[in-house]
Motif scaffolding. Structure first.
Motif, mmCIF file in Angstrom:
data_model
loop_
_atom_site.group_PDB
_atom_site.id
_atom_site.type_symbol
_atom_site.label_atom_id
_atom_site.label_comp_id
_atom_site.label_asym_id
_atom_site.label_seq_id
_atom_site.Cartn_x
_atom_site.Cartn_y
_atom_site.Cartn_z
ATOM 1 N N TYR A 70 -14.733 -3.828 10.376
ATOM 2 C CA TYR A 70 -13.548 -3.092 9.965
ATOM 3 C C TYR A 70 -12.437 -3.442 10.952
ATOM 4 C CZ TYR A 70 -16.381 0.092 7.037
ATOM 5 O OH TYR A 70 -17.216 0.624 6.091
ATOM 6 N N GLY A 71 -11.205 -3.490 10.446
ATOM 7 C CA GLY A 71 -10.084 -3.766 11.327
ATOM 8 C C GLY A 71 -8.805 -3.168 10.771
ATOM 9 N N LEU A 72 -7.844 -2.907 11.636
ATOM 10 C CA LEU A 72 -6.557 -2.359 11.217
ATOM 11 C C LEU A 72 -5.527 -3.483 11.184
ATOM 12 C CD1 LEU A 72 -5.343 0.440 10.467
ATOM 13 C CD2 LEU A 72 -4.421 0.515 12.798
ATOM 14 N N LEU A 73 -4.899 -3.639 10.014
ATOM 15 C CA LEU A 73 -3.876 -4.665 9.809
ATOM 16 C C LEU A 73 -2.551 -4.019 9.413
ATOM 17 C CD1 LEU A 73 -5.914 -7.252 7.691
ATOM 18 C CD2 LEU A 73 -5.342 -7.440 10.117
ATOM 19 N N ALA A 74 -1.479 -4.774 9.567
ATOM 20 C CA ALA A 74 -0.147 -4.355 9.131
ATOM 21 C C ALA A 74 0.472 -5.503 8.345
ATOM 22 C CB ALA A 74 0.715 -4.003 10.343
ATOM 23 N N PRO A 75 1.595 -5.262 7.672
ATOM 24 C CA PRO A 75 2.277 -6.360 6.975
ATOM 25 C C PRO A 75 2.687 -7.459 7.954
ATOM 26 C CG PRO A 75 3.141 -4.231 6.277
ATOM 27 C CD PRO A 75 2.262 -3.971 7.459
ATOM 28 N N PRO A 76 2.896 -8.670 7.449
ATOM 29 C CA PRO A 76 3.328 -9.759 8.340
ATOM 30 C C PRO A 76 4.697 -9.456 8.947
ATOM 31 C CG PRO A 76 3.563 -10.388 6.036
ATOM 32 C CD PRO A 76 2.805 -9.098 6.045
ATOM 33 N N LYS A 114 -2.505 -15.244 6.842
ATOM 34 C CA LYS A 114 -1.087 -15.362 7.181
ATOM 35 C C LYS A 114 -0.281 -14.124 6.828
ATOM 36 C CE LYS A 114 -0.950 -20.412 6.631
ATOM 37 N NZ LYS A 114 -0.349 -21.531 5.862
ATOM 38 N N ASP A 115 -0.661 -13.419 5.770
ATOM 39 C CA ASP A 115 0.137 -12.280 5.304
ATOM 40 C C ASP A 115 -0.294 -10.973 5.964
ATOM 41 O OD1 ASP A 115 1.625 -13.937 3.704
ATOM 42 O OD2 ASP A 115 0.468 -13.549 1.885
ATOM 43 N N VAL A 116 -0.542 -11.012 7.268
ATOM 44 C CA VAL A 116 -0.977 -9.829 8.008
ATOM 45 C C VAL A 116 -0.423 -9.882 9.434
ATOM 46 C CG1 VAL A 116 -3.147 -9.649 6.702
ATOM 47 C CG2 VAL A 116 -3.121 -10.897 8.871
ATOM 48 N N GLU A 165 -2.963 -6.538 -1.176
ATOM 49 C CA GLU A 165 -1.712 -7.142 -1.616
ATOM 50 C C GLU A 165 -0.535 -6.193 -1.373
ATOM 51 O OE1 GLU A 165 0.453 -9.145 -5.529
ATOM 52 O OE2 GLU A 165 -1.395 -8.003 -5.788
ATOM 53 N N TYR A 166 -0.766 -4.902 -1.609
ATOM 54 C CA TYR A 166 0.300 -3.919 -1.406
ATOM 55 C C TYR A 166 0.799 -3.963 0.041
ATOM 56 C CZ TYR A 166 2.751 0.562 -1.162
ATOM 57 O OH TYR A 166 3.696 1.532 -0.962
ATOM 58 N N VAL A 167 -0.139 -4.012 0.976
ATOM 59 C CA VAL A 167 0.250 -4.026 2.387
ATOM 60 C C VAL A 167 0.852 -5.373 2.766
ATOM 61 C CG1 VAL A 167 -0.599 -3.817 4.763
ATOM 62 C CG2 VAL A 167 -1.424 -2.249 2.994
ATOM 63 N N ALA A 168 0.340 -6.443 2.197
ATOM 64 C CA ALA A 168 0.896 -7.771 2.481
ATOM 65 C C ALA A 168 2.359 -7.869 2.062
ATOM 66 C CB ALA A 168 0.070 -8.839 1.775
ATOM 67 N N ARG A 169 2.750 -7.098 1.040
ATOM 68 C CA ARG A 169 4.123 -7.149 0.522
ATOM 69 C C ARG A 169 5.000 -6.000 1.048
ATOM 70 N NH1 ARG A 169 2.575 -11.533 -0.214
ATOM 71 N NH2 ARG A 169 1.663 -12.382 -2.115
ATOM 72 N N ALA A 170 4.404 -5.091 1.801
ATOM 73 C CA ALA A 170 5.147 -3.924 2.278
ATOM 74 C C ALA A 170 6.142 -4.310 3.376
ATOM 75 C CB ALA A 170 4.178 -2.869 2.807
ATOM 76 N N ARG A 171 7.120 -3.440 3.591
ATOM 77 C CA ARG A 171 8.104 -3.671 4.663
ATOM 78 C C ARG A 171 7.400 -3.583 6.014
ATOM 79 N NH1 ARG A 171 13.127 0.169 4.449
ATOM 80 N NH2 ARG A 171 13.593 -1.149 6.244
ATOM 81 N N PRO A 172 7.674 -4.509 6.912
ATOM 82 C CA PRO A 172 7.054 -4.475 8.237
ATOM 83 C C PRO A 172 7.798 -3.534 9.184
ATOM 84 C CG PRO A 172 8.410 -6.427 8.045
ATOM 85 C CD PRO A 172 8.477 -5.741 6.704
ATOM 86 N N ASP A 173 7.800 -2.257 8.816
ATOM 87 C CA ASP A 173 8.567 -1.281 9.593
ATOM 88 C C ASP A 173 7.694 -0.324 10.395
ATOM 89 O OD1 ASP A 173 7.491 0.181 7.524
ATOM 90 O OD2 ASP A 173 9.415 0.725 6.612
#
Length: 330
Positions: free
Chosen positions: A257-263, A115-117, A79-87
């Motif tokens: 395992y996989g690497l994701l970022a914020p949406p 969706k949130d990734v 959730e933290y990453v889903a809500r983080a700034r996509p910077d």
């Protein structure tokens, strides 16, 4: 007079907008990057994240640090990453558990796992190993021995897992269903306590992830009866597959395992990060570490598009397994 005023206004405007322009033009990355993990230090996720962070720091030219925020089956970090700034400064080392299994396991997730990734890279397939304790189960030397013991006392033979709905739980469910046995699931808070339960005889078997299983087998603490993949693992060449050892055709139970970022991560950052990660995990020494040290199968295609396809398919696949297991977390 008018000319001097115009020049002063022009100079003032330049000074006013210079910081903003410089900020916009600053190349990525120019400060530390964080890879979040949802599991404790020493877990498979933590080990992989730290192994990846070092070469990433070198190629990107900035520190890459690992920050584990545990709890709720990995949902807190997710959730933290889903809500983080996509910077481009926050990423998540995700698992099939956090972003496929949890989609069906939890009645209400505070984020959408698909969706949130932003997909960056598929990092590998993670198998489980069917373990027993030779000290506390001296009569269980093979998979048929285990199945026979379960059939002799329906509902009594207990198996450990790293938590309700974890892959170690659902692997046990898949095995029990395929073998036609009635077993007792005993969830623990993580890999360490679950392994202790096996070694102490509190539980009879444990479908543990390959990384920690390899060391325990080599040290003689546990006996590896079978691996949950279609083919034997290079790290455990003498341990047969479940199909071979247990006579269960087509059995397979693996996660990823996989690497994701914020949406909404900018496409250039996604592309650069995906490219660098793909290069790192395809290096011969990294591949050897994955296969021989962790028992992880490197991805045939780590690209964001391939990762998304695997992710989408797995949400549906695990939904059926969760349904059959009856597991649910509110």
């Amino acid at each position: 007079m008018l000319r001097r005023t115009a020049l002063r206004l022009s100079a003032l405007a330049a000074l006013t907008f210079a910081p903003a322009a410089m900020a916009q033009e600053a190349p990525w990355p120019n400060r530390p990057i964080t890879i979040m993990g949802g599991f404790p230090n020493g877990s498979g996720v933590d080990i992989y994240a730290r192994k990846l962070a070092e070469p990433l720091s070198q190629v990107l030219g900035v520190p890459v640090v690992v920050d584990n925020r545990t709890g709720a089956g990995g949902n807190i970090a997710s959730e933290y990453v889903a809500r983080a700034r996509p910077d481009g400064y926050t990423f998540l080392l995700a698992t099939a558990g956090t972003h496929a299994i949890n989609a069906s396991l939890y009645s209400h997730l505070p984020f959408d796992p698909l969706k949130d990734v932003t997909h960056i890279a598929l990092l590998g397939d993670v198998p489980n190993v069917l373990l027993v304790s030779p000290q506390h189960s001296p009569n269980i030397n093979t998979c048929p021995d285990l199945i026979a013991a379960a059939k002799a006392k329906p509902g009594a033979l207990a198996y450990a897992s790293t938590g309700n709905g974890a892959s170690t739980h659902l692997g046990g469910v898949q095995f029990s269903l395929a073998a036609g046995i009635d077993t007792l699931h005993v969830p623990y808070r993580g890999q360490g306590p679950a392994m202790v339960s096996l070694l102490s005889g509190e539980t009879a078997f444990f479908f543990n992830q390959s990384g920690p299983s390899i060391g325990a087998i080599s040290q003689g603490q546990v006996r590896g009866l079978a691996v949950s993949t279609r083919r034997r693992l290079p790290a455990l060449p003498n341990v047969p597959t479940v199909e071979e050892a247990c006579g269960l055709p087509g059995f397979e139970s693996t996660t990823w395992y996989g690497l994701l970022a914020p949406p909404n991560l900018p496409a250039p950052i996604q592309a650069r990060m995906a490219q660098e990660v793909a290069k790192i995990i395809s290096q011969p020494d990294f591949v050897t570490w994955l296969t021989d040290n962790q028992g992880i199968t490197p991805p045939a295609d780590p690209s964001p598009a391939a990762f998304r396809r695997v992710h989408e398919q797995d949400i549906g696949r695990w939904a059926e397994i969760v349904r059959r297991s009856g597991a649910k977390v509110d």
